[in-house]
Design a protein around this motif. Structure first.
Motif, PDB file in Angstrom:
ATOM      1  N   PRO A  67      43.520  99.483  37.169  1.00 28.15           N
ATOM      2  CA  PRO A  67      44.877 100.232  36.416  1.00 28.15           C
ATOM      3  C   PRO A  67      45.138  99.581  34.818  1.00 28.15           C
ATOM      4  CG  PRO A  67      45.551  98.291  37.852  1.00 28.15           C
ATOM      5  CD  PRO A  67      44.064  98.441  37.920  1.00 28.15           C
ATOM      6  N   THR A  68      44.746 100.174  33.939  1.00 26.31           N
ATOM      7  CA  THR A  68      44.916  99.708  32.726  1.00 26.31           C
ATOM      8  C   THR A  68      45.398 101.041  31.835  1.00 26.31           C
ATOM      9  OG1 THR A  68      42.670 100.448  32.030  1.00 26.31           O
ATOM     10  CG2 THR A  68      43.149  98.262  32.793  1.00 26.31           C
ATOM     11  N   ARG A  69      46.170 100.763  30.895  1.00 21.91           N
ATOM     12  CA  ARG A  69      46.728 101.842  30.038  1.00 21.91           C
ATOM     13  C   ARG A  69      45.995 102.346  29.145  1.00 21.91           C
ATOM     14  NH1 ARG A  69      52.590  99.091  28.464  1.00 21.91           N
ATOM     15  NH2 ARG A  69      51.116  97.165  28.919  1.00 21.91           N
ATOM     16  N   PHE A 102      35.882  84.765  27.485  1.00 25.53           N
ATOM     17  CA  PHE A 102      36.346  86.047  28.116  1.00 25.53           C
ATOM     18  C   PHE A 102      36.429  85.636  29.655  1.00 25.53           C
ATOM     19  CE2 PHE A 102      36.214  89.971  30.329  1.00 25.53           C
ATOM     20  CZ  PHE A 102      37.217  90.607  30.067  1.00 25.53           C
ATOM     21  N   PHE A 103      35.334  84.956  30.145  1.00 26.82           N
ATOM     22  CA  PHE A 103      35.520  84.873  31.755  1.00 26.82           C
ATOM     23  C   PHE A 103      36.359  83.676  31.864  1.00 26.82           C
ATOM     24  CE2 PHE A 103      33.843  82.618  35.117  1.00 26.82           C
ATOM     25  CZ  PHE A 103      33.275  83.847  36.284  1.00 26.82           C
ATOM     26  N   ASN A 104      36.605  82.815  31.191  1.00 27.15           N
ATOM     27  CA  ASN A 104      37.444  81.681  31.506  1.00 27.15           C
ATOM     28  C   ASN A 104      38.838  81.725  31.000  1.00 27.15           C
ATOM     29  OD1 ASN A 104      35.203  79.874  32.566  1.00 27.15           O
ATOM     30  ND2 ASN A 104      34.609  79.486  30.732  1.00 27.15           N
ATOM     31  N   ASP A 105      39.022  82.707  30.306  1.00 27.35           N
ATOM     32  CA  ASP A 105      40.398  83.023  29.862  1.00 27.35           C
ATOM     33  C   ASP A 105      41.247  83.927  31.020  1.00 27.35           C
ATOM     34  OD1 ASP A 105      43.003  83.661  28.776  1.00 27.35           O
ATOM     35  OD2 ASP A 105      42.010  84.957  27.021  1.00 27.35           O
ATOM     36  N   SER A 106      42.010  83.374  31.729  1.00 32.07           N
ATOM     37  CA  SER A 106      42.685  84.103  32.853  1.00 32.07           C
ATOM     38  C   SER A 106      44.060  84.256  32.604  1.00 32.07           C
ATOM     39  CB  SER A 106      42.619  83.254  34.171  1.00 32.07           C
ATOM     40  OG  SER A 106      43.302  81.804  33.838  1.00 32.07           O
ATOM     41  N   ASN A 159      46.796  89.986  29.733  1.00 35.01           N
ATOM     42  CA  ASN A 159      45.977  91.299  30.240  1.00 35.01           C
ATOM     43  C   ASN A 159      44.677  91.352  29.653  1.00 35.01           C
ATOM     44  OD1 ASN A 159      46.376  92.463  27.330  1.00 35.01           O
ATOM     45  ND2 ASN A 159      48.204  93.251  28.108  1.00 35.01           N
ATOM     46  N   LEU A 160      44.064  92.526  29.730  1.00 34.09           N
ATOM     47  CA  LEU A 160      42.610  92.515  29.579  1.00 34.09           C
ATOM     48  C   LEU A 160      42.638  92.557  28.108  1.00 34.09           C
ATOM     49  CD1 LEU A 160      39.677  93.024  30.268  1.00 34.09           C
ATOM     50  CD2 LEU A 160      40.203  95.461  30.390  1.00 34.09           C
ATOM     51  N   LEU A 161      43.489  93.254  27.066  1.00 36.78           N
ATOM     52  CA  LEU A 161      43.405  93.410  25.614  1.00 36.78           C
ATOM     53  C   LEU A 161      43.566  91.956  25.276  1.00 36.78           C
ATOM     54  CD1 LEU A 161      42.847  95.039  23.244  1.00 36.78           C
ATOM     55  CD2 LEU A 161      45.320  95.646  23.397  1.00 36.78           C
ATOM     56  N   HIS A 162      44.535  91.413  25.790  1.00 33.77           N
ATOM     57  CA  HIS A 162      44.860  90.078  25.313  1.00 33.77           C
ATOM     58  C   HIS A 162      43.460  89.053  25.300  1.00 33.77           C
ATOM     59  CE1 HIS A 162      46.989  86.188  24.642  1.00 33.77           C
ATOM     60  NE2 HIS A 162      46.061  85.546  25.627  1.00 33.77           N
ATOM     61  N   ARG A 163      42.729  89.191  26.487  1.00 36.29           N
ATOM     62  CA  ARG A 163      41.548  88.299  26.798  1.00 36.29           C
ATOM     63  C   ARG A 163      40.405  88.868  25.826  1.00 36.29           C
ATOM     64  NH1 ARG A 163      40.009  89.143  32.893  1.00 36.29           N
ATOM     65  NH2 ARG A 163      38.513  87.662  32.366  1.00 36.29           N
ATOM     66  N   SER A 218      36.231 105.724  24.424  1.00 35.12           N
ATOM     67  CA  SER A 218      37.183 104.813  24.804  1.00 35.12           C
ATOM     68  C   SER A 218      38.125 104.332  23.945  1.00 35.12           C
ATOM     69  CB  SER A 218      36.414 103.220  25.656  1.00 35.12           C
ATOM     70  OG  SER A 218      35.823 102.762  24.677  1.00 35.12           O
ATOM     71  N   ASP A 219      39.460 103.813  24.220  1.00 37.09           N
ATOM     72  CA  ASP A 219      40.236 103.307  23.464  1.00 37.09           C
ATOM     73  C   ASP A 219      39.769 102.207  22.667  1.00 37.09           C
ATOM     74  OD1 ASP A 219      42.272 105.256  24.106  1.00 37.09           O
ATOM     75  OD2 ASP A 219      42.808 104.136  25.886  1.00 37.09           O
TER      76      ASP A 219
END
Length: 149
Positions: A46-48, A129-133, A136-140, A74-75
């Motif tokens: 579920p992403t905007r 990216f993998f280690n950044d929990s 949201n997805l864009l922030h990572r 894609s955006d």
């Protein structure tokens, strides 16, 4: 929606990279679409915004952007490839693009993934990216890759 395209030149890494994709995004069973030159892993997270991750040699990614991008529009497009150079002509059709970190010569230098628990050579951007929990997805993405356009 998040789509992860893995090109056939990385076929030996396919299963390990699929596991990476699933673990990094918390996806259990992505839809797999097999094509002659690549496999697409698709998740309905579920992403905007829609996200497209492309992982392969620069000539494969470039060819994909010319021939197949309209099917996967894609955006946000995230490219993990060996070189940054060569994508300038395709940038006009992309909305927002992030590229794996490169050295001063424009090369992406992967690390031995086994040192970090991965069964493939991994780039610094993929590792970050993998280690950044957090976030949201864009922030990572913004904190792991550099914005190219």
């Amino acid at each position: 929606m998040v789509t992860y395209i893995l090109f056939n030149k990385l076929q030996a890494e396919r299963e390990a990279r699929k596991q990476y994709f699933c673990s990094a995004l918390g996806v259990v069973a992505p839809i797999e679409e097999h094509h002659p030159d690549y496999v697409a892993y698709i998740s309905n997270l579920p992403t905007r915004q829609s996200f497209l991750f492309l992982c392969g040699h620069n000539w494969e990614v470039s060819r994909f952007l010319w021939l197949k991008y309209p099917e996967y529009h894609s955006d946000i497009t995230v490219i993990t490839s060996c070189k940054w150079r060569g994508f300038e002509a395709q940038m006009a059709q992309l909305q927002e693009v992030y590229f794996s970190e490169t050295d001063p010569c424009g090369q992406t230098r992967p690390r031995n993934g086994h040192s970090f628990g991965f069964a493939f050579d991994i780039t610094d951007s993929e590792l970050k990216f993998f280690n950044d929990s957090g976030g949201n997805l864009l922030h990572r993405i913004q904190h792991s890759y550099w914005k190219a356009a």
